[in-house]
Design an enzyme around this catalytic site. Structure first.
Site, PDB file in Angstrom:
ATOM      1  N   TRP A  99      18.900  23.914 -48.778  1.00 58.35           N
ATOM      2  CA  TRP A  99      17.601  23.246 -48.973  1.00 58.35           C
ATOM      3  C   TRP A  99      16.633  24.159 -49.710  1.00 58.35           C
ATOM      4  CZ3 TRP A  99      18.569  18.489 -48.729  1.00 58.35           C
ATOM      5  CH2 TRP A  99      19.388  17.952 -47.730  1.00 58.35           C
ATOM      6  N   ASP A 166       8.961  24.516 -45.591  1.00 64.35           N
ATOM      7  CA  ASP A 166       9.730  23.316 -45.283  1.00 64.35           C
ATOM      8  C   ASP A 166      10.106  23.442 -43.803  1.00 64.35           C
ATOM      9  OD1 ASP A 166      11.650  21.378 -44.880  1.00 64.35           O
ATOM     10  OD2 ASP A 166      12.969  22.002 -46.522  1.00 64.35           O
ATOM     11  N   LYS A 190      14.596  14.435 -38.726  1.00 65.44           N
ATOM     12  CA  LYS A 190      15.252  15.445 -37.901  1.00 65.44           C
ATOM     13  C   LYS A 190      14.547  15.537 -36.549  1.00 65.44           C
ATOM     14  CE  LYS A 190      17.721  16.505 -41.569  1.00 65.44           C
ATOM     15  NZ  LYS A 190      17.104  17.168 -42.681  1.00 65.44           N
TER      16      LYS A 190
HETATM   17  C1  LIG Z   1      17.251  17.288 -44.220  1.00 60.35           C
HETATM   18  C2  LIG Z   1      16.458  18.356 -44.838  1.00 60.35           C
HETATM   19  C3  LIG Z   1      15.843  18.189 -46.085  1.00 60.35           C
HETATM   20  C4  LIG Z   1      16.009  16.937 -46.918  1.00 60.35           C
HETATM   21  O1  LIG Z   1      15.340  15.896 -46.342  1.00 60.35           O
HETATM   22  P1  LIG Z   1      15.264  14.447 -47.028  1.00 60.35           P
HETATM   23  O2  LIG Z   1      14.195  13.802 -46.228  1.00 60.35           O
HETATM   24  O3  LIG Z   1      16.603  13.820 -46.871  1.00 60.35           O
HETATM   25  O4  LIG Z   1      14.893  14.622 -48.459  1.00 60.35           O
HETATM   26  C5  LIG Z   1      15.074  19.223 -46.571  1.00 60.35           C
HETATM   27  N1  LIG Z   1      14.909  20.361 -45.876  1.00 60.35           N
HETATM   28  C6  LIG Z   1      15.490  20.565 -44.676  1.00 60.35           C
HETATM   29  C7  LIG Z   1      15.268  21.837 -43.948  1.00 60.35           C
HETATM   30  C8  LIG Z   1      16.280  19.563 -44.122  1.00 60.35           C
HETATM   31  O5  LIG Z   1      16.855  19.748 -42.927  1.00 60.35           O
END
Ligand SMILES: *Cc1c(COP(=O)(O)O)cnc(C)c1O
Length: 356
Positions: A99, A166, A190
Protein backbone atom coordinates in the site's frame (compact mmCIF):
# COMPACT_ATOMS: atom_id res chain seq x y z
CA UNK A 1 -21.74 -24.10 13.27
CA UNK A 2 -20.65 -20.76 14.65
CA UNK A 3 -18.42 -18.84 12.24
CA UNK A 4 -15.45 -16.74 13.36
CA UNK A 5 -14.62 -14.01 10.88
CA UNK A 6 -10.91 -13.25 10.40
CA UNK A 7 -11.29 -11.58 6.99
CA UNK A 8 -8.72 -8.87 6.25
CA UNK A 9 -11.19 -6.53 4.57
CA UNK A 10 -14.02 -6.06 4.11
CA UNK A 11 -14.09 -7.46 7.56
CA UNK A 12 -16.01 -8.25 10.68
CA UNK A 13 -18.34 -5.64 12.17
CA UNK A 14 -20.17 -5.86 15.49
CA UNK A 15 -23.50 -7.65 15.02
CA UNK A 16 -25.33 -4.70 16.62
CA UNK A 17 -23.88 -2.35 13.99
CA UNK A 18 -25.02 -4.58 11.13
CA UNK A 19 -28.49 -5.00 12.61
CA UNK A 20 -28.98 -1.29 13.28
CA UNK A 21 -27.84 -0.42 9.75
CA UNK A 22 -30.06 -3.11 8.23
CA UNK A 23 -33.02 -1.77 10.21
CA UNK A 24 -32.53 1.75 8.82
CA UNK A 25 -32.28 0.28 5.32
CA UNK A 26 -35.80 -1.08 5.84
CA UNK A 27 -37.29 1.96 7.53
CA UNK A 28 -35.25 5.10 8.08
CA UNK A 29 -36.21 6.86 11.31
CA UNK A 30 -39.78 5.57 11.07
CA UNK A 31 -40.29 7.46 7.80
CA UNK A 32 -41.56 4.40 5.95
CA UNK A 33 -38.73 4.90 3.44
CA UNK A 34 -35.41 3.11 3.20
CA UNK A 35 -32.13 4.87 3.94
CA UNK A 36 -31.36 3.92 0.33
CA UNK A 37 -34.33 5.88 -0.98
CA UNK A 38 -34.01 9.24 0.72
CA UNK A 39 -32.21 12.35 -0.44
CA UNK A 40 -28.83 12.93 1.15
CA UNK A 41 -30.12 16.47 1.58
CA UNK A 42 -33.19 15.33 3.50
CA UNK A 43 -33.38 16.99 6.89
CA UNK A 44 -33.13 13.60 8.59
CA UNK A 45 -29.83 12.72 6.96
CA UNK A 46 -27.79 15.78 7.86
CA UNK A 47 -27.81 14.79 11.57
CA UNK A 48 -26.27 11.42 10.56
CA UNK A 49 -23.25 13.13 9.00
CA UNK A 50 -23.05 15.68 11.82
CA UNK A 51 -23.07 13.02 14.52
CA UNK A 52 -20.54 10.85 12.67
CA UNK A 53 -18.15 13.83 12.33
CA UNK A 54 -18.67 14.76 15.99
CA UNK A 55 -17.95 11.20 17.12
CA UNK A 56 -14.77 10.96 15.04
CA UNK A 57 -13.60 14.21 16.66
CA UNK A 58 -14.55 13.03 20.13
CA UNK A 59 -13.08 9.52 19.88
CA UNK A 60 -9.76 10.65 18.39
CA UNK A 61 -9.69 13.95 20.31
CA UNK A 62 -9.24 15.84 17.06
CA UNK A 63 -7.96 19.34 17.93
CA UNK A 64 -9.42 22.66 16.73
CA UNK A 65 -8.46 23.58 13.18
CA UNK A 66 -9.08 20.15 11.68
CA UNK A 67 -11.91 18.97 9.42
CA UNK A 68 -13.35 15.49 9.09
CA UNK A 69 -14.83 14.47 5.74
CA UNK A 70 -16.32 11.37 4.17
CA UNK A 71 -15.40 10.54 0.58
CA UNK A 72 -15.94 7.79 -1.97
CA UNK A 73 -13.15 6.16 -3.97
CA UNK A 74 -11.48 4.10 -1.25
CA UNK A 75 -8.12 4.67 0.38
CA UNK A 76 -6.60 4.16 -3.08
CA UNK A 77 -8.02 7.48 -4.28
CA UNK A 78 -6.27 9.21 -1.38
CA UNK A 79 -2.95 7.93 -2.74
CA UNK A 80 -3.32 10.58 -5.46
CA UNK A 81 -5.44 13.18 -3.61
CA UNK A 82 -2.79 13.54 -0.89
CA UNK A 83 0.04 14.62 -3.21
CA UNK A 84 -2.39 16.55 -5.43
CA UNK A 85 -3.30 18.70 -2.43
CA UNK A 86 -0.16 18.62 -0.26
CA UNK A 87 2.92 18.02 -2.38
CA UNK A 88 4.57 21.32 -3.25
CA UNK A 89 8.09 20.18 -4.16
CA UNK A 90 9.21 17.11 -2.31
CA UNK A 91 7.56 14.42 -0.24
CA UNK A 92 9.06 11.66 1.88
CA UNK A 93 7.57 8.17 2.03
CA UNK A 94 8.33 5.25 4.32
CA UNK A 95 8.01 2.10 2.23
CA UNK A 96 6.55 -0.57 4.50
CA UNK A 97 4.47 -2.57 2.04
CA UNK A 98 2.38 -2.77 -1.07
CA UNK A 99 0.00 0.00 0.00
CA UNK A 100 2.87 2.37 0.79
CA UNK A 101 4.40 1.57 -2.60
CA UNK A 102 1.15 2.33 -4.36
CA UNK A 103 0.93 5.65 -2.51
CA UNK A 104 4.49 6.52 -3.64
CA UNK A 105 3.71 5.68 -7.24
CA UNK A 106 0.92 8.27 -7.33
CA UNK A 107 2.99 10.91 -5.51
CA UNK A 108 5.66 10.70 -8.22
CA UNK A 109 3.14 12.23 -10.62
CA UNK A 110 3.27 15.46 -8.61
CA UNK A 111 6.87 16.05 -7.55
CA UNK A 112 9.98 14.57 -6.05
CA UNK A 113 9.49 11.53 -3.86
CA UNK A 114 12.15 10.47 -1.38
CA UNK A 115 11.92 6.93 -0.06
CA UNK A 116 13.31 7.40 3.46
CA UNK A 117 13.61 3.66 4.07
CA UNK A 118 12.21 0.38 2.84
CA UNK A 119 11.97 -3.20 4.01
CA UNK A 120 11.01 -4.44 0.54
CA UNK A 121 14.17 -6.57 0.28
CA UNK A 122 13.02 -8.55 3.31
CA UNK A 123 9.45 -8.89 1.99
CA UNK A 124 8.37 -6.19 4.45
CA UNK A 125 8.85 -8.40 7.52
CA UNK A 126 9.75 -5.43 9.71
CA UNK A 127 9.33 -1.65 9.95
CA UNK A 128 12.60 0.12 8.99
CA UNK A 129 14.19 2.10 11.83
CA UNK A 130 16.79 4.83 12.14
CA UNK A 131 15.85 6.71 8.98
CA UNK A 132 15.97 10.46 8.55
CA UNK A 133 13.53 12.70 6.75
CA UNK A 134 14.79 15.58 4.56
CA UNK A 135 14.14 18.81 6.44
CA UNK A 136 12.60 20.38 3.36
CA UNK A 137 10.06 17.60 2.71
CA UNK A 138 6.48 18.85 2.56
CA UNK A 139 5.40 15.82 4.53
CA UNK A 140 6.32 12.29 5.53
CA UNK A 141 3.79 9.65 4.50
CA UNK A 142 3.51 6.51 6.61
CA UNK A 143 1.24 3.47 6.57
CA UNK A 144 0.56 2.83 10.24
CA UNK A 145 -0.61 -0.76 9.74
CA UNK A 146 0.54 -2.96 6.89
CA UNK A 147 -2.49 -5.13 6.38
CA UNK A 148 -0.80 -7.66 4.10
CA UNK A 149 2.46 -8.18 6.01
CA UNK A 150 1.20 -7.82 9.58
CA UNK A 151 3.48 -5.02 10.73
CA UNK A 152 2.33 -1.93 12.55
CA UNK A 153 3.61 1.40 13.91
CA UNK A 154 1.48 1.77 17.00
CA UNK A 155 3.22 4.97 18.09
CA UNK A 156 3.13 8.23 16.23
CA UNK A 157 6.72 8.74 15.01
CA UNK A 158 8.70 11.80 16.12
CA UNK A 159 9.71 13.75 13.03
CA UNK A 160 10.30 17.40 12.27
CA UNK A 161 8.09 17.54 9.17
CA UNK A 162 4.29 17.16 9.06
CA UNK A 163 3.00 13.63 8.99
CA UNK A 164 0.41 12.12 6.69
CA UNK A 165 -0.84 8.64 7.43
CA UNK A 166 -2.77 5.89 5.77
CA UNK A 167 -4.55 4.39 8.81
CA UNK A 168 -6.95 2.25 6.80
CA UNK A 169 -6.45 -0.86 8.87
CA UNK A 170 -5.87 0.42 12.39
CA UNK A 171 -7.82 3.64 12.79
CA UNK A 172 -9.89 3.69 16.01
CA UNK A 173 -7.88 0.80 17.44
CA UNK A 174 -5.73 3.09 19.61
CA UNK A 175 -5.37 6.72 20.66
CA UNK A 176 -3.61 8.91 18.06
CA UNK A 177 -2.03 12.32 18.53
CA UNK A 178 -3.87 13.95 15.63
CA UNK A 179 -2.06 17.26 16.18
CA UNK A 180 1.09 15.69 14.71
CA UNK A 181 -0.62 15.04 11.38
CA UNK A 182 -1.57 17.22 8.42
CA UNK A 183 -3.79 14.43 7.12
CA UNK A 184 -5.02 11.01 8.16
CA UNK A 185 -7.09 8.82 5.87
CA UNK A 186 -8.68 5.42 6.11
CA UNK A 187 -10.84 3.30 3.83
CA UNK A 188 -13.74 2.18 5.99
CA UNK A 189 -13.91 -1.51 5.21
CA UNK A 190 -11.16 -2.68 7.57
CA UNK A 191 -11.94 -1.14 10.91
CA UNK A 192 -14.76 1.36 10.52
CA UNK A 193 -17.72 0.31 8.40
CA UNK A 194 -18.87 -1.50 5.29
CA UNK A 195 -16.97 -0.70 2.07
CA UNK A 196 -17.78 2.47 0.14
CA UNK A 197 -16.61 5.34 2.29
CA UNK A 198 -13.22 6.78 3.23
CA UNK A 199 -12.71 9.00 6.23
CA UNK A 200 -10.22 11.86 5.92
CA UNK A 201 -9.02 14.12 8.75
CA UNK A 202 -7.36 17.30 7.50
CA UNK A 203 -5.49 20.21 9.02
CA UNK A 204 -7.38 23.16 7.54
CA UNK A 205 -4.49 25.65 7.36
CA UNK A 206 -2.48 23.28 5.17
CA UNK A 207 -5.09 23.13 2.44
CA UNK A 208 -4.84 25.24 -0.68
CA UNK A 209 -1.04 25.49 -0.77
CA UNK A 210 -0.36 23.16 -3.67
CA UNK A 211 0.90 25.12 -6.69
CA UNK A 212 -1.40 23.54 -9.24
CA UNK A 213 -5.00 23.57 -10.39
CA UNK A 214 -6.91 20.69 -8.81
CA UNK A 215 -10.07 19.19 -10.34
CA UNK A 216 -13.03 20.11 -8.16
CA UNK A 217 -13.78 16.58 -6.95
CA UNK A 218 -10.13 15.93 -6.07
CA UNK A 219 -9.69 19.16 -4.12
CA UNK A 220 -10.12 18.53 -0.40
CA UNK A 221 -11.41 22.10 0.03
CA UNK A 222 -14.50 21.25 -2.01
CA UNK A 223 -15.52 18.55 0.44
CA UNK A 224 -14.50 20.48 3.55
CA UNK A 225 -16.51 23.53 2.44
CA UNK A 226 -19.57 21.46 1.59
CA UNK A 227 -19.41 19.23 4.67
CA UNK A 228 -19.00 16.04 2.59
CA UNK A 229 -22.14 17.01 0.63
CA UNK A 230 -20.67 18.48 -2.56
CA UNK A 231 -22.10 15.54 -4.46
CA UNK A 232 -24.10 12.53 -3.32
CA UNK A 233 -22.07 10.87 -0.57
CA UNK A 234 -22.17 7.11 0.13
CA UNK A 235 -25.20 7.33 2.39
CA UNK A 236 -25.49 3.76 3.67
CA UNK A 237 -21.75 3.30 4.41
CA UNK A 238 -21.74 6.63 6.29
CA UNK A 239 -24.70 5.46 8.34
CA UNK A 240 -22.89 2.18 9.04
CA UNK A 241 -19.82 4.15 10.16
CA UNK A 242 -22.02 6.18 12.50
CA UNK A 243 -23.39 3.04 14.13
CA UNK A 244 -19.87 1.67 14.54
CA UNK A 245 -18.60 4.93 16.03
CA UNK A 246 -21.48 4.81 18.53
CA UNK A 247 -20.53 1.21 19.31
CA UNK A 248 -16.86 2.13 19.90
CA UNK A 249 -17.98 4.88 22.25
CA UNK A 250 -20.23 2.48 24.18
CA UNK A 251 -17.30 0.08 24.59
CA UNK A 252 -15.20 2.82 26.20
CA UNK A 253 -13.62 4.53 23.19
CA UNK A 254 -10.27 3.97 21.55
CA UNK A 255 -8.57 3.26 24.89
CA UNK A 256 -10.87 0.27 25.34
CA UNK A 257 -10.22 -0.81 21.73
CA UNK A 258 -6.47 -0.58 22.36
CA UNK A 259 -6.73 -2.71 25.49
CA UNK A 260 -8.81 -5.33 23.71
CA UNK A 261 -6.43 -5.36 20.74
CA UNK A 262 -3.52 -6.06 23.08
CA UNK A 263 -5.41 -8.86 24.81
CA UNK A 264 -6.35 -10.54 21.53
CA UNK A 265 -2.82 -10.22 20.14
CA UNK A 266 -1.26 -11.64 23.28
CA UNK A 267 -3.49 -14.71 23.02
CA UNK A 268 -2.78 -15.38 19.34
CA UNK A 269 0.94 -14.48 19.24
CA UNK A 270 1.40 -16.38 22.49
CA UNK A 271 0.10 -19.51 20.81
CA UNK A 272 2.10 -18.95 17.61
CA UNK A 273 5.29 -18.69 19.69
CA UNK A 274 4.42 -21.69 21.85
CA UNK A 275 3.07 -24.08 19.23
CA UNK A 276 5.83 -26.07 17.51
CA UNK A 277 3.88 -26.25 14.24
CA UNK A 278 3.83 -22.49 13.60
CA UNK A 279 6.02 -19.43 13.46
CA UNK A 280 5.26 -15.72 13.04
CA UNK A 281 6.41 -14.04 9.83
CA UNK A 282 7.33 -10.63 11.28
CA UNK A 283 11.02 -10.72 12.20
CA UNK A 284 11.02 -7.79 14.66
CA UNK A 285 8.56 -8.68 17.41
CA UNK A 286 8.00 -5.05 18.38
CA UNK A 287 6.62 -4.47 14.86
CA UNK A 288 3.99 -7.18 15.09
CA UNK A 289 0.60 -5.85 14.10
CA UNK A 290 -2.21 -6.15 16.63
CA UNK A 291 -4.66 -6.03 13.73
CA UNK A 292 -3.37 -8.57 11.19
CA UNK A 293 -1.59 -11.50 12.75
CA UNK A 294 0.47 -13.32 10.11
CA UNK A 295 1.98 -16.76 10.62
CA UNK A 296 3.17 -19.77 8.63
CA UNK A 297 3.90 -23.42 9.31
CA UNK A 298 7.33 -23.94 10.91
CA UNK A 299 9.82 -25.17 8.28
CA UNK A 300 9.66 -28.83 9.39
CA UNK A 301 5.86 -28.84 9.03
CA UNK A 302 5.54 -26.96 5.74
CA UNK A 303 3.62 -29.77 4.09
CA UNK A 304 0.80 -29.40 6.64
CA UNK A 305 -0.23 -25.93 5.43
CA UNK A 306 -3.20 -27.01 3.40
CA UNK A 307 -4.29 -29.50 6.09
CA UNK A 308 -4.32 -26.81 8.75
CA UNK A 309 -6.27 -24.46 6.55
CA UNK A 310 -8.89 -27.14 5.86
CA UNK A 311 -8.99 -28.01 9.56
CA UNK A 312 -9.47 -24.37 10.58
CA UNK A 313 -12.27 -23.96 8.03
CA UNK A 314 -13.92 -27.13 9.35
CA UNK A 315 -13.90 -25.53 12.83
CA UNK A 316 -15.68 -22.40 11.61
CA UNK A 317 -12.69 -20.11 10.99
CA UNK A 318 -13.27 -17.77 8.04
CA UNK A 319 -10.64 -15.79 6.13
CA UNK A 320 -7.52 -17.20 7.79
CA UNK A 321 -5.66 -17.89 4.55
CA UNK A 322 -2.66 -15.57 4.28
CA UNK A 323 -2.26 -13.04 1.48
CA UNK A 324 -0.59 -14.61 -1.58
CA UNK A 325 2.52 -12.45 -1.16
CA UNK A 326 3.16 -13.81 2.36
CA UNK A 327 1.52 -17.23 2.28
CA UNK A 328 0.48 -19.19 5.35
CA UNK A 329 -2.18 -17.64 7.52
CA UNK A 330 -3.48 -14.27 8.57
CA UNK A 331 -5.88 -13.75 11.44
CA UNK A 332 -7.27 -10.25 11.16
CA UNK A 333 -8.34 -8.98 14.56
CA UNK A 334 -10.02 -5.64 14.04
CA UNK A 335 -12.09 -3.87 16.70
CA UNK A 336 -15.08 -6.18 16.32
CA UNK A 337 -13.03 -9.35 16.85
CA UNK A 338 -13.91 -11.00 20.16
CA UNK A 339 -11.80 -12.78 22.75
CA UNK A 340 -14.07 -15.76 22.09
CA UNK A 341 -13.06 -15.59 18.42
CA UNK A 342 -9.32 -15.63 19.08
CA UNK A 343 -9.72 -18.34 21.72
CA UNK A 344 -11.52 -20.46 19.14
CA UNK A 345 -8.63 -19.99 16.71
CA UNK A 346 -6.09 -20.89 19.38
CA UNK A 347 -8.08 -23.99 20.36
CA UNK A 348 -7.97 -25.00 16.73
CA UNK A 349 -4.17 -24.56 16.59
CA UNK A 350 -3.75 -26.63 19.76
CA UNK A 351 -6.01 -29.39 18.54
CA UNK A 352 -4.14 -29.55 15.23
CA UNK A 353 -0.83 -29.71 17.11
CA UNK A 354 -2.08 -32.65 19.21
CA UNK A 355 -2.82 -34.58 16.02
CA UNK A 356 0.71 -34.15 14.66
C1 LIG B 1 -7.06 -1.99 2.08
C2 LIG B 1 -6.06 -0.93 2.19
C3 LIG B 1 -5.96 0.09 1.23
C4 LIG B 1 -6.82 0.14 -0.01
O1 LIG B 1 -8.11 0.44 0.33
P1 LIG B 1 -9.25 0.64 -0.78
O2 LIG B 1 -10.33 1.27 0.03
O3 LIG B 1 -9.60 -0.71 -1.30
O4 LIG B 1 -8.73 1.54 -1.85
C5 LIG B 1 -5.01 1.07 1.43
N1 LIG B 1 -4.21 1.07 2.51
C6 LIG B 1 -4.27 0.10 3.45
C7 LIG B 1 -3.36 0.14 4.62
C8 LIG B 1 -5.20 -0.93 3.31
O5 LIG B 1 -5.27 -1.89 4.24
Amino acid sequence: MKKYNFNAGPSMLPREVIEATAQQCLDFNGSGLSLMEISHRAKDFQPVVDEAVALVKELLQVPEGYSVIFLGGGASLEFCMIPYNFLVKKAAYLNTGVWAKKAMKEAKLFGEVVEVASSADANYTFIPKGWTVPEDADYLHITTNNTIYGTEMRQDPEVSVPLIADMSSDIFSRPVDVAKYDAIYAGAQKNLAMAGVTIVILKDEKLGRAPRPIPTMLDYRTHVEKGSMFNTPPVVPIYCALENLRWIKRQGGVEAMDKLAKQRAEIVYGEIDRNKLFRGTVTAKEDRSLMNICFVMADEYKELEKDFLDFAVSKGMVGVKGHRSVGGFRASCYNAQTIEGVNALVACMKEFEAKH
